[in-house]
Design a protein around this motif. Structure first.
Motif, PDB file in Angstrom:
ATOM      1  N   ASN A  89       0.863  -1.180   0.000  1.00 52.14           N
ATOM      2  CA  ASN A  89       0.000   0.000   0.000  1.00 52.14           C
ATOM      3  C   ASN A  89       0.901   1.231   0.000  1.00 52.14           C
ATOM      4  O   ASN A  89       2.102   1.120   0.194  1.00 52.14           O
ATOM      5  N   GLY A  90       0.323   2.393  -0.240  1.00 52.07           N
ATOM      6  CA  GLY A  90       1.159   3.599  -0.353  1.00 52.07           C
ATOM      7  C   GLY A  90       1.936   3.567  -1.653  1.00 52.07           C
ATOM      8  O   GLY A  90       1.399   3.210  -2.690  1.00 52.07           O
ATOM      9  N   LYS A  91       3.224   3.902  -1.561  1.00 54.71           N
ATOM     10  CA  LYS A  91       4.028   4.004  -2.782  1.00 54.71           C
ATOM     11  C   LYS A  91       4.215   2.656  -3.466  1.00 54.71           C
ATOM     12  O   LYS A  91       4.342   1.630  -2.802  1.00 54.71           O
ATOM     13  N   ARG A  92       4.232   2.699  -4.800  1.00 57.50           N
ATOM     14  CA  ARG A  92       4.409   1.483  -5.603  1.00 57.50           C
ATOM     15  C   ARG A  92       5.494   1.678  -6.637  1.00 57.50           C
ATOM     16  O   ARG A  92       5.879   2.807  -6.930  1.00 57.50           O
ATOM     17  N   LEU A  93       5.885   0.533  -7.220  1.00 62.38           N
ATOM     18  CA  LEU A  93       6.883   0.625  -8.293  1.00 62.38           C
ATOM     19  C   LEU A  93       6.230   1.010  -9.614  1.00 62.38           C
ATOM     20  O   LEU A  93       5.068   0.685  -9.864  1.00 62.38           O
ATOM     21  N   PHE A  94       7.030   1.657 -10.433  1.00 62.22           N
ATOM     22  CA  PHE A  94       6.653   1.920 -11.812  1.00 62.22           C
ATOM     23  C   PHE A  94       7.797   1.354 -12.640  1.00 62.22           C
ATOM     24  O   PHE A  94       8.951   1.727 -12.427  1.00 62.22           O
ATOM     25  N   LEU A  95       7.473   0.418 -13.549  1.00 66.23           N
ATOM     26  CA  LEU A  95       8.559  -0.220 -14.304  1.00 66.23           C
ATOM     27  C   LEU A  95       8.744   0.462 -15.655  1.00 66.23           C
ATOM     28  O   LEU A  95       7.783   0.660 -16.400  1.00 66.23           O
ATOM     29  N   SER A  96       9.969   0.817 -15.934  1.00 67.63           N
ATOM     30  CA  SER A  96      10.272   1.444 -17.214  1.00 67.63           C
ATOM     31  C   SER A  96      11.289   0.579 -17.947  1.00 67.63           C
ATOM     32  O   SER A  96      12.325   0.202 -17.391  1.00 67.63           O
ATOM     33  N   LYS A  97      10.949   0.255 -19.189  1.00 66.59           N
ATOM     34  CA  LYS A  97      11.814  -0.650 -19.971  1.00 66.59           C
ATOM     35  C   LYS A  97      12.908   0.135 -20.698  1.00 66.59           C
ATOM     36  O   LYS A  97      12.633   1.186 -21.290  1.00 66.59           O
ATOM     37  N   GLY A  98      14.109  -0.371 -20.631  1.00 67.37           N
ATOM     38  CA  GLY A  98      15.238   0.255 -21.334  1.00 67.37           C
ATOM     39  C   GLY A  98      15.913  -0.774 -22.226  1.00 67.37           C
ATOM     40  O   GLY A  98      16.288  -1.845 -21.764  1.00 67.37           O
ATOM     41  N   THR A  99      16.034  -0.436 -23.512  1.00 69.04           N
ATOM     42  CA  THR A  99      16.631  -1.365 -24.484  1.00 69.04           C
ATOM     43  C   THR A  99      17.978  -0.857 -24.985  1.00 69.04           C
ATOM     44  O   THR A  99      18.156   0.352 -25.161  1.00 69.04           O
ATOM     45  N   HIS A 100      18.880  -1.795 -25.230  1.00 70.89           N
ATOM     46  CA  HIS A 100      20.156  -1.483 -25.892  1.00 70.89           C
ATOM     47  C   HIS A 100      20.309  -2.381 -27.105  1.00 70.89           C
ATOM     48  O   HIS A 100      19.884  -3.538 -27.064  1.00 70.89           O
ATOM     49  N   ILE A 101      20.943  -1.855 -28.147  1.00 69.12           N
ATOM     50  CA  ILE A 101      21.271  -2.693 -29.306  1.00 69.12           C
ATOM     51  C   ILE A 101      22.788  -2.674 -29.499  1.00 69.12           C
ATOM     52  O   ILE A 101      23.459  -1.711 -29.112  1.00 69.12           O
ATOM     53  N   VAL A 102      23.289  -3.755 -30.108  1.00 67.67           N
ATOM     54  CA  VAL A 102      24.739  -3.916 -30.268  1.00 67.67           C
ATOM     55  C   VAL A 102      25.056  -4.058 -31.751  1.00 67.67           C
ATOM     56  O   VAL A 102      24.423  -4.857 -32.442  1.00 67.67           O
ATOM     57  N   ILE A 136      10.214   4.446  -8.414  1.00 66.67           N
ATOM     58  CA  ILE A 136       9.095   4.702  -7.487  1.00 66.67           C
ATOM     59  C   ILE A 136       8.120   5.621  -8.228  1.00 66.67           C
ATOM     60  O   ILE A 136       8.506   6.695  -8.692  1.00 66.67           O
ATOM     61  N   TYR A 137       6.864   5.187  -8.308  1.00 73.32           N
ATOM     62  CA  TYR A 137       5.865   5.906  -9.099  1.00 73.32           C
ATOM     63  C   TYR A 137       5.630   7.323  -8.584  1.00 73.32           C
ATOM     64  O   TYR A 137       5.437   7.535  -7.393  1.00 73.32           O
ATOM     65  N   GLU A 138       5.658   8.283  -9.527  1.00 77.40           N
ATOM     66  CA  GLU A 138       5.329   9.667  -9.170  1.00 77.40           C
ATOM     67  C   GLU A 138       4.230  10.127 -10.116  1.00 77.40           C
ATOM     68  O   GLU A 138       4.461  10.227 -11.327  1.00 77.40           O
ATOM     69  N   PRO A 139       3.021  10.367  -9.582  1.00 80.98           N
ATOM     70  CA  PRO A 139       1.900  10.708 -10.451  1.00 80.98           C
ATOM     71  C   PRO A 139       2.220  11.923 -11.317  1.00 80.98           C
ATOM     72  O   PRO A 139       2.885  12.859 -10.865  1.00 80.98           O
ATOM     73  N   GLY A 140       1.769  11.881 -12.582  1.00 85.96           N
ATOM     74  CA  GLY A 140       1.902  13.039 -13.475  1.00 85.96           C
ATOM     75  C   GLY A 140       3.249  13.156 -14.157  1.00 85.96           C
ATOM     76  O   GLY A 140       3.464  14.066 -14.942  1.00 85.96           O
ATOM     77  N   LYS A 141       4.204  12.217 -13.855  1.00 85.72           N
ATOM     78  CA  LYS A 141       5.520  12.323 -14.502  1.00 85.72           C
ATOM     79  C   LYS A 141       5.702  11.215 -15.532  1.00 85.72           C
ATOM     80  O   LYS A 141       5.188  10.110 -15.349  1.00 85.72           O
ATOM     81  N   SER A 142       6.460  11.510 -16.601  1.00 84.59           N
ATOM     82  CA  SER A 142       6.743  10.468 -17.595  1.00 84.59           C
ATOM     83  C   SER A 142       7.868   9.586 -17.049  1.00 84.59           C
ATOM     84  O   SER A 142       8.542   9.958 -16.072  1.00 84.59           O
TER      85      SER A 142
END
Ligand code: FAD
Length: 537
Positions: free
Chosen positions: A242-255, A341-347
Motif C-alpha cells: 500500500n502507499g508508494k508502488r513501483l513503476f517499471l520502465s523498460k530500457g533497451t540497448h542494441i549492439v 518509485i511511481y510519481e503521479p503526473g511524470k513520464s
C-alpha cells in the motif's frame, strides 16, 4: 545436484540467520556484503542467476550523475561522483575511466555555455582531477576526433569523465566477496512465502530450490526484500503493498559490430524527441541505448522489440549519418526494467532514480529504486537500519575499503603472453582485453589453464574461462556463463554458437550433467541467442 549445492541448501534450512536478503542483483549483493562485514550471519537467495534481473541489463556506466545536475540535485552529483572513485579503487579492472563526448548542436538540449559551465560544476562536485577534467572542443576538433558525427549545426563538444563497468560481473564479484567472508548464498532459490510469529512479525521465508524442487524454510531475524522489479510482488505476499508502488520502465540497448560504428569515445547524444542516448564502444562492438518506456508485461521475459531498435537506429543515424546502420547490422540486444518509485503526473524519463526503503508492519524491509552506481550507499543505509533494529552495538560500514578483487596481475606480461599464445588469431587483441577487464587478476589464471591444453588457442581459452566460471563463480547453467560471466551473448555473439559444444562438454564434466541435461542446456542457450537477435513485434 552437485555436493556444494546440497550443502548450501542444508545450511540455508538449518542455520538461523541475522539477516536474509531476497534478490541477488547488485542491491541485494551489496547489502549481503555490507552486512557480513559488520559481523552479521547473512543468507542471500536469488530466484534466477545472480544479476539475471536488471543488474545485467543496464547501460553499464558508473555514472557521475550528469542528469542530476540538470535537475539541480547537487548533493547527489557530489555523492555519486565520490562513489565512482571508490568503486574504481575497489574493482579497478571492472570500473574503468571512460571519456564521454557530448556533441553540441544548434538546436540541441545543451548550449556551449551551459555545457561548459555544467561540466565544470560537475567536475568540482565529483572532485574530478587532472586530465580527467572536462575539456571543451571546437567544432573542428570534434570533427577530427569523431569524424562520423554529423557536422550539420555542430557547434562544439564537451569531453568529460565517466566510468564504464560490467554490471553482471560487478554483482558477481560482490557476491564472491560476500561468500568468501561467510555469507551463505545460493542462486536459483525463490522466496515464495513468509513465515510469521503469532504476533504477525516475520521470522523467515518459505523457499524453493528451482533446480531440484526441494522446498525449505529459511529463518532470519531480519528480512530484506531487494527484488528489484519484483519488489512489489513480495510486498503483496507480505500483505503490505500500500502507499508508494513501483513503476517499471523498460530500457533497451542494441549492439552493432565495432567496424560499423568505430568510435574513439563514448558519445552522449540527443534524440529527436529530446531524450539523450549513449553510443559506447566495447571490444569488438559498439552498443547504443537506451529507451525509457512504461512496461506492464511479463517481467521474466523482457526483450528488445523491433520498435525499440528502430527508435534507437533513427536517432543514431541522424547523429552518425555516414554510418547508415540498419536493423540487419544489429547483432545482439538486451532490455531491462528500471524499478522506479511511481510519481503521479511524470513520464518514465522524468521519474526520480532515487532509492527508497519501506518497512512493513511485519518487519519486511524493502528497498527499491536507485542505481547500480549507488549500490554501496544503498547497502550502507539498509544495513545500518538492520543493525540498529537488531539492537546491536553499531559496527560501521567498511565496504569502502574492502577490495572486490583478489590478487594482482602484471598486465604487460599478461598481454605479451596472451599474444604469444593466440599467435596472431583474429580479434586476439579484443579477446585479451575482454578477459582482463572481465576477470582482473584471474585472467592470468584462465590464460595459464588454457596453455595447459592441446586445444587450438581460441577454443582452449573459452573452455578455461568456462571452467573458471563454473568452479569459482557459481555457474550452474550454460547461459549463466555465456550471458552474465563472459558477456559473450551480447558482445561476442558469434562465439556463443562457435564454442557451444566445447563449453557444454566442459560444464558437463565439471557439474556432472546427464546427456539430457546437456541437451536442455543447449536448447536454453540457443533460445537466448534467438531472443537477443530476433526482435519481438
Ligand atoms: P535486480 O538486478 O533486478 O535484482 C533483483 C533480483 O531479485 C533479480 O535478480 C530477481 O531474480 C530476484 N528476485 C525477485 N523475486 C525474487 C524472489 N521471490 N526470490 C528470490 N529472488 C528474487 N544504473 C547505473 O548506475 N548506471 C547505468 O548505466 C544504468 N543504466 C541502466 C539502464 C537500464 C536500461 C536500466 C533498466 C537500468 C539502468 N541502471 C543504471 C539502473 C540499475 O541497473 C539498477 O538500479 C540496478 O541494476 C537494480 O538492481 P537491483 O538489485 O535492485 O535489481
Amino acid at each position: 545436484m552437485a555436493t556444494t549445492r546440497i550443502k548450501l541448501v542444508r545450511q540455508l534450512s538449518t542455520h538461523k540467520f541475522d539477516l536474509l536478503v531476497i534478490g541477488g542483483g547488485v542491491t541485494g549483493a551489496g547489502i549481503a556484503l555490507d552486512a557480513v562485514l559488520r559481523g552479521l550471519r547473512v543468507a542471500l537467495i536469488e530466484k534466477g542467476d545472480y544479476a539475471s534481473g536488471t543488474s545485467s541489463k543496464s547501460t553499464k556506466l558508473i555514472h557521475g550523475g550528469l542528469r542530476y545536475l540538470k535537475q539541480f540535485e547537487f548533493r547527489i552529483v557530489a555523492e555519486v561522483g565520490r562513489e565512482r572513485a571508490i568503486l574504481h579503487r575497489l574493482a579497478p579492472h571492472l570500473v574503468r575511466p571512460e571519456k564521454m563526448l557530448l556533441p553540441i548542436y544548434e538546436h540541441g538540449s545543451f548550449s556551449r555555455f551551459s555545457t561548459s559551465l555544467g561540466l565544470w560544476v560537475y567536475d568540482q562536485l565529483a572532485r574530478v582531477k587532472g586530465s580527467d577534467r572536462r575539456r571543451m572542443l571546437s567544432a573542428a576538433l570534434v570533427r577530427a576526433e569523431e569524424p562520423l558525427l554529423s557536422t550539420e549545426g555542430l557547434k562544439a563538444g564537451g569531453l568529460y569523465a565517466e566510468y564504464r563497468t560490467d554490471d553482471a560481473r560487478l554483482t558477481i564479484e560482490i557476491v564472491k566477496t560476500a561468500v568468501r567472508l561467510g555469507c551463505v548464498a545460493l542462486n536459483y532459490v525463490e522466496a515464495d512465502g513468509f513465515i510469521t510469529t503469532a504476533s504477525g512479525k516475520l521470522k523467515g521465508v518459505m523457499a524453493t530450490d528451482l533446480l531440484s524442487g526441494i522446498q525449505m524454510e529459511v529463518f532470519a531475524k531480519k528480512i530484506v526484500n531487494a527484488a528489484g522489479p519484483w519488489v512489489d510482488e513480495l510486498r503483496q505476499l507480505d500483505h503490505s503493498l500500500n502507499g508508494k508502488r513501483l513503476f517499471l520502465s523498460k530500457g533497451t540497448h542494441i549492439v552493432v559490430p565495432r567496424e560499423k560504428l568505430p568510435l574513439k569515445y563514448s558519445v552522449y547524444f540527443d534524440m529527436p524527441d529530446g531524450r539523450m542516448v549513449f553510443a559506447i564502444p566495447r571490444h569488438r562492438t559498439t552498443y547504443i541505448g537506451t529507451t525509457d518506456t512504461p512496461f506492464t508485461d511479463d517481467k521474466n521475459g523482457v526483450f528488445a522489440s523491433r520498435d525499440d531498435a528502430e527508435y534507437l537506429l533513427k536517432g543514431l543515424n541522424g547523429v552518425f549519418p555516414h554510418a547508415q546502420i540498419s536493423l540487419q547490422d544489429v547483432e545482439s540486444s538486451w532490455a531491462g526494467l528500471r524499478p522506479l518509485i511511481y510519481e503521479p503526473g511524470k513520464s518514465a524519463s522524468e521519474m526520480s532514480r532515487k532509492d527508497e526503503v519501506f518497512v512493513s508492519p511485519s518487519g519486511l524491509i524493502s528497498i527499491a529504486g536507485g542505481k547500480l552506481t549507488g549500490y554501496r550507499k544503498m547497502a550502507e543505509k539498509v544495513v545500518s537500519y538492520v543493525v540498529k533494529s537488531l539492537g546491536l552495538q553499531s559496527p560501521q560500514c567498511t565496504t569502502m575499503s574492502v577490495p572486490l578483487t583478489k590478487g594482482k596481475l602484471d598486465e604487460a606480461a599478461y598481454l605479451a603472453e596472451f599474444e604469444a599464445f593466440a599467435n596472431g588469431a583474429e580479434d586476439s587483441g579484443f579477446a585479451a582485453q575482454s578477459l582482463l577487464q572481465n576477470y582482473g587478476a584471474a585472467a592470468g589464471k584462465i590464460l595459464a589453464a588454457a596453455r595447459q591444453t592441446a586445444l587450438p588457442p581460441a577454443q582452449a581459452l573459452v573452455v578455461a574461462e568456462a571452467e573458471y566460471a563454473a568452479s569459482e563463480e557459481f555457474v550452474v547453467k550454460a547461459l549463466d556463463f555465456f550471458e552474465r560471466r563472459s558477456g559473450r551473448l551480447y558482445f561476442d555473439i558469434r562465439s556463443v554458437e562457435a564454442y557451444l559444444n566445447q563449453v557444454l562438454e566442459a560444464l558437463q564434466r565439471l557439474l556432472g550433467w546427464s546427456d539430457e541435461k546437456k541437451a536442455a542446456e543447449r536448447a536454453e542457450v540457443l533460445q537466448a541467442v534467438h531472443n537477443v537477435t530476433q526482435f519481438k513485434q
